[in-house]
Scaffold this motif. Structure first.
Motif, PDB file in Angstrom:
ATOM      1  N   ALA A  75       0.862  -1.178   0.000  1.00 48.66           N
ATOM      2  CA  ALA A  75       0.000   0.000   0.000  1.00 48.66           C
ATOM      3  C   ALA A  75       0.899   1.230   0.000  1.00 48.66           C
ATOM      4  CB  ALA A  75      -0.908   0.004   1.221  1.00 48.66           C
ATOM      5  N   SER A  76       0.748   2.079  -1.005  1.00 43.13           N
ATOM      6  CA  SER A  76       1.601   3.250  -1.154  1.00 43.13           C
ATOM      7  C   SER A  76       0.733   4.462  -1.460  1.00 43.13           C
ATOM      8  CB  SER A  76       2.619   3.025  -2.276  1.00 43.13           C
ATOM      9  OG  SER A  76       3.433   4.146  -2.438  1.00 43.13           O
ATOM     10  N   LEU A  77       0.721   5.432  -0.548  1.00 39.30           N
ATOM     11  CA  LEU A  77      -0.074   6.649  -0.677  1.00 39.30           C
ATOM     12  C   LEU A  77       0.840   7.859  -0.657  1.00 39.30           C
ATOM     13  CD1 LEU A  77      -2.789   5.700   1.945  1.00 39.30           C
ATOM     14  CD2 LEU A  77      -2.936   5.416  -0.528  1.00 39.30           C
ATOM     15  N   SER A  78       0.483   8.896  -1.449  1.00 33.18           N
ATOM     16  CA  SER A  78       1.301  10.105  -1.524  1.00 33.18           C
ATOM     17  C   SER A  78       0.428  11.347  -1.432  1.00 33.18           C
ATOM     18  CB  SER A  78       2.053  10.165  -2.855  1.00 33.18           C
ATOM     19  OG  SER A  78       2.939   9.093  -2.993  1.00 33.18           O
ATOM     20  N   TYR A  79       1.026  12.391  -0.874  1.00 34.19           N
ATOM     21  CA  TYR A  79       0.421  13.724  -0.854  1.00 34.19           C
ATOM     22  C   TYR A  79       1.469  14.696  -1.376  1.00 34.19           C
ATOM     23  CZ  TYR A  79      -1.069  18.295   0.726  1.00 34.19           C
ATOM     24  OH  TYR A  79      -1.402  19.627   0.759  1.00 34.19           O
ATOM     25  N   GLU A  80       1.043  15.625  -2.239  1.00 31.12           N
ATOM     26  CA  GLU A  80       1.961  16.624  -2.795  1.00 31.12           C
ATOM     27  C   GLU A  80       1.322  18.002  -2.713  1.00 31.12           C
ATOM     28  OE1 GLU A  80       4.647  17.296  -6.844  1.00 31.12           O
ATOM     29  OE2 GLU A  80       3.284  15.602  -6.696  1.00 31.12           O
ATOM     30  N   LYS A 102       6.510  28.419  -8.947  1.00 31.50           N
ATOM     31  CA  LYS A 102       6.251  28.112 -10.344  1.00 31.50           C
ATOM     32  C   LYS A 102       6.589  26.661 -10.694  1.00 31.50           C
ATOM     33  CE  LYS A 102       7.123  30.043 -14.887  1.00 31.50           C
ATOM     34  NZ  LYS A 102       7.873  30.993 -15.659  1.00 31.50           N
ATOM     35  N   ASP A 103       7.718  26.181 -10.223  1.00 31.86           N
ATOM     36  CA  ASP A 103       8.194  24.859 -10.616  1.00 31.86           C
ATOM     37  C   ASP A 103       8.431  23.908  -9.444  1.00 31.86           C
ATOM     38  OD1 ASP A 103       8.322  25.603 -13.346  1.00 31.86           O
ATOM     39  OD2 ASP A 103      10.239  26.593 -12.989  1.00 31.86           O
ATOM     40  N   TRP A 104       8.149  24.314  -8.235  1.00 29.07           N
ATOM     41  CA  TRP A 104       8.502  23.535  -7.053  1.00 29.07           C
ATOM     42  C   TRP A 104       7.275  22.908  -6.404  1.00 29.07           C
ATOM     43  CZ3 TRP A 104      13.514  22.683  -5.848  1.00 29.07           C
ATOM     44  CH2 TRP A 104      14.458  23.511  -6.434  1.00 29.07           C
ATOM     45  N   SER A 105       7.498  21.748  -5.787  1.00 25.96           N
ATOM     46  CA  SER A 105       6.471  21.108  -4.972  1.00 25.96           C
ATOM     47  C   SER A 105       7.176  20.273  -3.910  1.00 25.96           C
ATOM     48  CB  SER A 105       5.549  20.233  -5.818  1.00 25.96           C
ATOM     49  OG  SER A 105       6.249  19.147  -6.374  1.00 25.96           O
ATOM     50  N   THR A 106       6.438  19.952  -2.870  1.00 27.95           N
ATOM     51  CA  THR A 106       6.954  19.109  -1.803  1.00 27.95           C
ATOM     52  C   THR A 106       5.847  18.165  -1.372  1.00 27.95           C
ATOM     53  OG1 THR A 106       8.106  19.087   0.313  1.00 27.95           O
ATOM     54  CG2 THR A 106       6.348  20.697   0.058  1.00 27.95           C
ATOM     55  N   GLY A 107       6.228  17.085  -0.731  1.00 28.73           N
ATOM     56  CA  GLY A 107       5.225  16.135  -0.302  1.00 28.73           C
ATOM     57  C   GLY A 107       5.840  14.976   0.444  1.00 28.73           C
ATOM     58  N   PHE A 108       5.031  13.957   0.648  1.00 25.57           N
ATOM     59  CA  PHE A 108       5.517  12.754   1.314  1.00 25.57           C
ATOM     60  C   PHE A 108       4.793  11.538   0.749  1.00 25.57           C
ATOM     61  CE2 PHE A 108       2.091  14.376   3.911  1.00 25.57           C
ATOM     62  CZ  PHE A 108       1.310  13.243   4.157  1.00 25.57           C
ATOM     63  N   ASN A 109       5.437  10.402   0.888  1.00 25.42           N
ATOM     64  CA  ASN A 109       4.918   9.118   0.446  1.00 25.42           C
ATOM     65  C   ASN A 109       5.015   8.155   1.621  1.00 25.42           C
ATOM     66  OD1 ASN A 109       6.158   6.298  -0.713  1.00 25.42           O
ATOM     67  ND2 ASN A 109       4.389   7.000  -1.867  1.00 25.42           N
ATOM     68  N   VAL A 110       3.963   7.371   1.838  1.00 27.51           N
ATOM     69  CA  VAL A 110       3.928   6.385   2.917  1.00 27.51           C
ATOM     70  C   VAL A 110       3.669   5.018   2.299  1.00 27.51           C
ATOM     71  CG1 VAL A 110       2.783   5.689   5.045  1.00 27.51           C
ATOM     72  CG2 VAL A 110       3.028   8.105   4.517  1.00 27.51           C
ATOM     73  N   ASN A 111       4.497   4.017   2.667  1.00 27.87           N
ATOM     74  CA  ASN A 111       4.360   2.643   2.165  1.00 27.87           C
ATOM     75  C   ASN A 111       4.222   1.670   3.326  1.00 27.87           C
ATOM     76  OD1 ASN A 111       4.899   3.325  -0.562  1.00 27.87           O
ATOM     77  ND2 ASN A 111       7.073   3.363  -0.107  1.00 27.87           N
ATOM     78  N   PHE A 112       3.322   0.715   3.169  1.00 22.60           N
ATOM     79  CA  PHE A 112       3.195  -0.405   4.101  1.00 22.60           C
ATOM     80  C   PHE A 112       3.169  -1.678   3.282  1.00 22.60           C
ATOM     81  CE2 PHE A 112       1.127   3.153   6.213  1.00 22.60           C
ATOM     82  CZ  PHE A 112       1.805   3.160   7.416  1.00 22.60           C
ATOM     83  N   SER A 113       3.975  -2.666   3.690  1.00 18.91           N
ATOM     84  CA  SER A 113       4.073  -3.901   2.912  1.00 18.91           C
ATOM     85  C   SER A 113       3.921  -5.112   3.813  1.00 18.91           C
ATOM     86  CB  SER A 113       5.424  -3.966   2.210  1.00 18.91           C
ATOM     87  OG  SER A 113       5.554  -5.182   1.521  1.00 18.91           O
ATOM     88  N   ASN A 114       3.179  -6.095   3.314  1.00 19.02           N
ATOM     89  CA  ASN A 114       3.066  -7.386   3.985  1.00 19.02           C
ATOM     90  C   ASN A 114       2.922  -8.451   2.909  1.00 19.02           C
ATOM     91  OD1 ASN A 114       3.056  -9.153   6.078  1.00 19.02           O
ATOM     92  ND2 ASN A 114       0.906  -8.863   6.590  1.00 19.02           N
ATOM     93  N   SER A 115       3.873  -8.481   1.991  1.00 19.65           N
ATOM     94  CA  SER A 115       3.838  -9.379   0.841  1.00 19.65           C
ATOM     95  C   SER A 115       4.120 -10.821   1.265  1.00 19.65           C
ATOM     96  CB  SER A 115       4.872  -8.929  -0.184  1.00 19.65           C
ATOM     97  OG  SER A 115       5.055  -9.908  -1.170  1.00 19.65           O
ATOM     98  N   ASN A 116       3.257 -11.728   0.851  1.00 20.71           N
ATOM     99  CA  ASN A 116       3.467 -13.147   1.160  1.00 20.71           C
ATOM    100  C   ASN A 116       4.738 -13.662   0.518  1.00 20.71           C
ATOM    101  OD1 ASN A 116       1.147 -13.376   2.702  1.00 20.71           O
ATOM    102  ND2 ASN A 116      -0.123 -13.957   0.961  1.00 20.71           N
ATOM    103  N   LYS A 117       5.035 -13.224  -0.711  1.00 23.88           N
ATOM    104  CA  LYS A 117       6.249 -13.678  -1.401  1.00 23.88           C
ATOM    105  C   LYS A 117       7.505 -13.234  -0.657  1.00 23.88           C
ATOM    106  CE  LYS A 117       8.827 -14.381  -5.384  1.00 23.88           C
ATOM    107  NZ  LYS A 117       9.963 -15.009  -4.795  1.00 23.88           N
TER     108      LYS A 117
END
Length: 192
Positions: free
Chosen positions: A46-51, A56-71
């Motif tokens: 699960a990967s969610l982002s906010y920006e 004019k050309d700049w942005s900032t944000g964050f990304n959050v990841n949670f993983s529980n992959s069986n493989k």
């Protein structure tokens, strides 16, 4: 064949004509939420982002990841890998490399606070003095830095499609954490 050739020549002109109006509409929208569909399908992450856009050309944000992959968990349990990432928090700063607001390339620098499970084989001695080996599991956390390149395009003035590829390195707990951290994704988002 000639009609198809003429259509291919006129399509970029039509897109450029619409771009001026889209740039004004997009400039007034300062926030965006995204979901990484590639990570969800391929990595069961699960990967969610906010920006937030500013200037004019700049942005900032964050990304959050949670993983529980069986493989990944099976590979970890069977000994094919000695660590398995479980979470990431990635703040970033982006710079748009193209002048268009509706379709553009960007470069970003990001930080990564990440953690997961770590497994190592250790040697122990029993009461009689015999040595034996066992597996010890523990948790790890680390901080890393990296950079990414990507491409973003907008449809209907609000729907975002973004492709990003980036890599970095963990810095503080390298004996337990993965050496390389990555930001690879195909994100679908909404700008408002």
């Amino acid at each position: 064949m000639k009609k198809l050739f003429c259509l291919m020549l006129l399509l970029p002109l039509a897109l450029l004509a619409q771009e001026g109006a889209e740039n004004t509409v997009l400039a007034n929208k300062k926030n965006e939420f995204r979901v990484d569909v590639l990570s969800a399908i391929v990595y069961a992450k699960a990967s969610l982002s906010y920006e937030r856009f500013f200037g004019k050309d700049w942005s900032t944000g964050f990304n959050v990841n949670f993983s529980n992959s069986n493989k990944l968990n099976d590979d970890f349990d069977k000994g094919y890998r000695n660590n398995v990432p479980k979470f990431e928090f990635n703040p970033y700063l982006r710079y748009a490399l193209s002048k268009s607001k509706s379709r553009y390339y960007f470069a970003e620098v990001f930080g990564s606070y990440n953690g997961g499970d770590y497994k190592e084989i250790i040697r122990l001695t029993d009461e009689v003095g015999n040595d034996y080996y066992t597996t010890k599991k523990s948790k790890y956390t680390d901080f890393g830095l990296g950079g990414s390149l990507g491409y973003k395009m907008y449809f209907k003035d609000s729907i975002a499609l973004e492709f990003i590829v980036g890599f970095g390195s963990n810095l503080t707990n390298r004996d337990k954490s993965p050496d390389v951290i990555s930001r690879v994704g195909l994100n679908l988002g909404y700008r408002f």
